[in-house]
Write a protein that holds these residues in place. Sequence first.
Motif, short mmCIF file in Angstrom:
data_model
loop_
_atom_site.label_atom_id
_atom_site.label_comp_id
_atom_site.label_asym_id
_atom_site.label_seq_id
_atom_site.Cartn_x
_atom_site.Cartn_y
_atom_site.Cartn_z
N GLY A 209 0.78 -1.22 0.00
CA GLY A 209 0.00 0.00 0.00
C GLY A 209 0.81 1.28 0.00
N GLU A 210 2.13 1.15 0.18
CA GLU A 210 2.95 2.36 0.20
C GLU A 210 3.10 2.94 -1.20
OE1 GLU A 210 5.78 1.39 4.10
OE2 GLU A 210 6.69 1.71 2.12
N PRO A 211 2.94 4.25 -1.34
CA PRO A 211 3.09 4.86 -2.65
C PRO A 211 4.56 4.84 -3.09
CG PRO A 211 2.73 6.52 -0.94
CD PRO A 211 2.63 5.20 -0.27
N PRO A 212 4.82 4.93 -4.41
CA PRO A 212 3.84 5.07 -5.48
C PRO A 212 3.13 3.75 -5.78
CG PRO A 212 6.02 4.88 -6.42
CD PRO A 212 6.21 4.92 -4.94
N HIS A 213 1.84 3.87 -6.12
CA HIS A 213 1.06 2.68 -6.40
C HIS A 213 1.22 2.18 -7.83
CE1 HIS A 213 -0.89 5.02 -3.12
NE2 HIS A 213 -0.78 3.86 -2.53
N LEU A 214 1.66 3.06 -8.70
CA LEU A 214 1.97 2.67 -10.08
C LEU A 214 3.20 3.41 -10.57
CD1 LEU A 214 -1.41 2.47 -10.23
CD2 LEU A 214 -0.87 2.21 -12.65
N VAL A 215 4.05 2.69 -11.27
CA VAL A 215 5.12 3.32 -12.04
C VAL A 215 4.88 2.96 -13.49
CG1 VAL A 215 7.60 3.47 -12.43
CG2 VAL A 215 6.73 3.09 -10.11
N ILE A 216 4.92 3.96 -14.35
CA ILE A 216 4.66 3.68 -15.77
C ILE A 216 5.95 3.91 -16.56
CG2 ILE A 216 3.26 4.32 -17.78
CD1 ILE A 216 0.98 4.89 -15.82
N PHE A 217 6.46 2.82 -17.12
CA PHE A 217 7.77 2.81 -17.79
C PHE A 217 7.62 2.94 -19.31
CE2 PHE A 217 8.16 0.06 -14.02
CZ PHE A 217 9.26 0.62 -13.39
N PRO A 218 8.63 3.50 -19.98
CA PRO A 218 8.62 3.48 -21.44
C PRO A 218 8.78 2.06 -21.97
CG PRO A 218 10.46 4.82 -20.60
CD PRO A 218 9.82 4.17 -19.42
N GLY A 374 5.76 -1.73 -11.45
CA GLY A 374 6.64 -1.46 -10.31
C GLY A 374 8.00 -2.08 -10.55
N ILE A 375 8.87 -2.00 -9.54
CA ILE A 375 10.21 -2.54 -9.69
C ILE A 375 10.37 -3.81 -8.85
CG2 ILE A 375 11.24 -0.30 -10.20
CD1 ILE A 375 12.35 -0.25 -7.32
N THR A 376 11.33 -4.61 -9.24
CA THR A 376 11.62 -5.85 -8.50
C THR A 376 12.62 -5.55 -7.39
OG1 THR A 376 13.46 -6.34 -9.96
CG2 THR A 376 11.30 -7.21 -10.60
N SER A 377 12.84 -6.54 -6.54
CA SER A 377 13.82 -6.32 -5.47
C SER A 377 15.23 -6.23 -6.04
CB SER A 377 13.70 -7.40 -4.39
OG SER A 377 13.87 -8.66 -4.97
N ALA A 378 15.48 -6.87 -7.17
CA ALA A 378 16.79 -6.74 -7.81
C ALA A 378 17.03 -5.29 -8.24
CB ALA A 378 16.86 -7.66 -9.03
N CYS A 379 15.99 -4.66 -8.74
CA CYS A 379 16.09 -3.26 -9.16
C CYS A 379 16.34 -2.37 -7.95
CB CYS A 379 14.82 -2.84 -9.89
SG CYS A 379 14.90 -1.18 -10.58
N ARG A 380 15.59 -2.62 -6.88
CA ARG A 380 15.75 -1.85 -5.64
C ARG A 380 17.18 -1.98 -5.12
NH1 ARG A 380 11.58 0.18 -2.58
NH2 ARG A 380 10.07 -0.90 -3.89
N GLN A 381 17.71 -3.18 -5.20
CA GLN A 381 19.07 -3.42 -4.72
C GLN A 381 20.08 -2.66 -5.57
OE1 GLN A 381 19.98 -7.61 -4.65
NE2 GLN A 381 21.55 -7.35 -3.07
N TYR A 382 19.81 -2.61 -6.87
CA TYR A 382 20.71 -1.85 -7.75
C TYR A 382 20.61 -0.35 -7.48
CZ TYR A 382 22.26 0.74 -11.82
OH TYR A 382 22.87 1.67 -12.63
N LEU A 383 19.39 0.17 -7.35
CA LEU A 383 19.19 1.62 -7.26
C LEU A 383 19.57 2.20 -5.90
CD1 LEU A 383 15.67 1.99 -8.97
CD2 LEU A 383 17.87 2.75 -9.92
N SER A 384 19.24 1.46 -4.86
CA SER A 384 19.33 2.02 -3.51
C SER A 384 20.69 2.65 -3.16
CB SER A 384 18.92 0.95 -2.49
OG SER A 384 18.90 1.52 -1.21
#
Lengths: 419, 419
Positions: A209-218, A374-384
């Motif tokens: 439930g934490e925002p953002p609720h949607l990410v819209i990618f190209p 949304g993003i995966t946990s792999a993406c979160r790990q890369y970005l964070s």
Amino acid sequence: MAQHNAFYAQSGGVTAVINASACGVIEACREHGDRIGKVYAGHNGIIGALTEDLIDVSQESDEAIAALRYTPGGAFGSCRYKLKDIETHRAQYERLIEVFKAHDIRYFFYNGGGDSADTCLKVSQLSEKLGYPLTAIHVPKTVDNDLPITDNSPGFGSVAKYIATSTLEASLDVASMCATSTKVFVLEVMGRHAGWIAAAGALAGEGEGEPPHLVIFPEVAFDREAVMARVDEAVKRYGYCVIVVSEGARYEDGTFLADAGNTDAFGHRQLGGVAPTLAGMIKQDLGYKYHWAVADYLQRAARHLASKTDVEQAYAVGREAVKLALAGQNAMMPAIKRVSESPYEWRIEAAPLAEVANQEKFMPKEYIREDGFGITSACRQYLSPLIQGEDFPPFENGLPKVAKLRLAKVEKRLTEFTL
Amino acid sequence: MAQHNAFYAQSGGVTAVINASACGVIEACREHGDRIGKVYAGHNGIIGALTEDLIDVSQESDEAIAALRYTPGGAFGSCRYKLKDIETHRAQYERLIEVFKAHDIRYFFYNGGGDSADTCLKVSQLSEKLGYPLTAIHVPKTVDNDLPITDNSPGFGSVAKYIATSTLEASLDVASMCATSTKVFVLEVMGRHAGWIAAAGALAGEGEGEPPHLVIFPEVAFDREAVMARVDEAVKRYGYCVIVVSEGARYEDGTFLADAGNTDAFGHRQLGGVAPTLAGMIKQDLGYKYHWAVADYLQRAARHLASKTDVEQAYAVGREAVKLALAGQNAMMPAIKRVSESPYEWRIEAAPLAEVANQEKFMPKEYIREDGFGITSACRQYLSPLIQGEDFPPFENGLPKVAKLRLAKVEKRLTEFTL
């Protein structure tokens, strides 16, 4: 060893930390006074070299150069200008040699993204193809994070931090208003081809439930029905819906959402208007009250909220560029290598420019959640790690301090040159 | 003396520092445990009182309450809801008394702008008109800075700092791109009726040629020809033009620019689109390449860049409200009084709510430059202290930390009530 001068210039869209790279280049050059004489900055990128429009950086104080580290924008002026290849446009290259000779320039540092790497690669051929002894090094920067080989592009981490923070803050606002007012908030972010910046918005929240609720990618074809279903679900479940949308959002057939017939009062197509377009669809399909924001230049200029990691990397690639040049490593680019994930550690490695120029690095498929929103946990790990740490600029009179440069022009020695 | 409970609620558009006022109210109440028992927060403003939807603030730790000081948005939920007057809608007032009696509430703190001050004023009449012993105090907040009597409104200083900083930063970006790309940048800011926030954009620069080159106020009738002449002049003289435009910009006849026929692909009128509208005009009349940004909620949620002065004032009016309530000063509002200009000093004075409610404070004429496109030095002198000082929130994992509240609901004792 003999002493020669260096040329430095900025190219393409600027970032919050491109001047930190300038600072790295210039400070490192000053430390090698035995081999590098003056640094001449090109006014407006390669155009400055072609038109002999040079700024004498030696007239700037050490304090002014240090202040570049916390000054957004491109201090010496940037450009959107691509060189044609040597065979097609030999005169331009001969002109470059003429200018470099006239000012004894033997080191060339070009600070930019993928297109600019192509320019730098072409300039690097001056030695081999035209016999002028130049060492050309590309200094990476781009908010789009789309340079290959380097783990990330200097400039991206700060935009990512700004967008994640802004998404978090604005979400708290919407959450407090949603009972009787705004139910949907749309934030449009940069990234025409790759969804890296949009993905960063997802760092604002992780739990249910934490925002953002949607990410819209190209990278994911826009499906109006699917998007509306998700928006409606979020509003019904959480009371509100926050959407981060990339300016490059597009339909299956490649048409940009922002281009889908959106015109102003005078019949002009509007650019960069994916947020109002999407908000309008939501109003039409679901009837929810909305607000929308378009961050535009604010996101890539927001040095006040830069990522410390990003500032350090931008500065480091600048310094490393000088090291590579002094080692005679022509046609290279200092790239960031992720050495360890946790704790995050990085070092700089040299990458051949030929492998960098004109390549775009898209989001890997495994970084986008299966549902596409949304993003995966792999993406979160890369970005964070890229948004870690703060590096607030000094403030004066309530506003960020910025470098005040003299920008003294070098006296011209040659005849005029028309681009 | 006897101990009774307090009610606190947030109303209207939220700000980056409204929770700092909540923090002030709650901390001051906790210091007066001899007279004030529990604080009950209304969930979504006055609606929480009417529907007996109350949050038991006593269940929040001191740490959580302290964290409100650096958390943007409205932690207890806000609302856009106006009470009708007692004569018209007596049932609502009787309901309020029922709820207040059921929970032994004798202190009422309402945190909002002009419309909310009206609600608070009406509630303050419960004692005189309906004999219920309530002391009602209004806690001022509004990004619009349009509350009368108080020298400035808590919430405004932080938006002002954000807009001035963003204008400064984005201007450096445009300045570096203008030789070969973007020549005009338009930043749309909030302020439908008063140009205070737009005026704050002008703090980004002061000297000749320093951006923003134009500020467009709601108070000055939009004259397309005059604006275009100025934009053209700036581009020709400085190479680029930065414009800060208020969402309330309007023509002589009162029509908003954003309403002037701007529609999306589906024929809907677009809201908040004055920036793209103006950018489109510039493209049409002058042909310049443009970028535009709409800050929207980002500006009023940007706690990461709050003004220290603003945070301190927001907190102080919260504390002072409790002091006034304990002194039995019904129907009052703590107002900020500017005591000294240089150095800037302020103190808090009580203002009668009857003089505050439903009044809007517009920009004085002498704050707008004679040509209508900038601010005067008197305006600069007024605005400048309000953006002074930084009060960065703590960061965690690259993002601002925010308060995590339990938001435990108070058990209902009454039957349901339909608004």
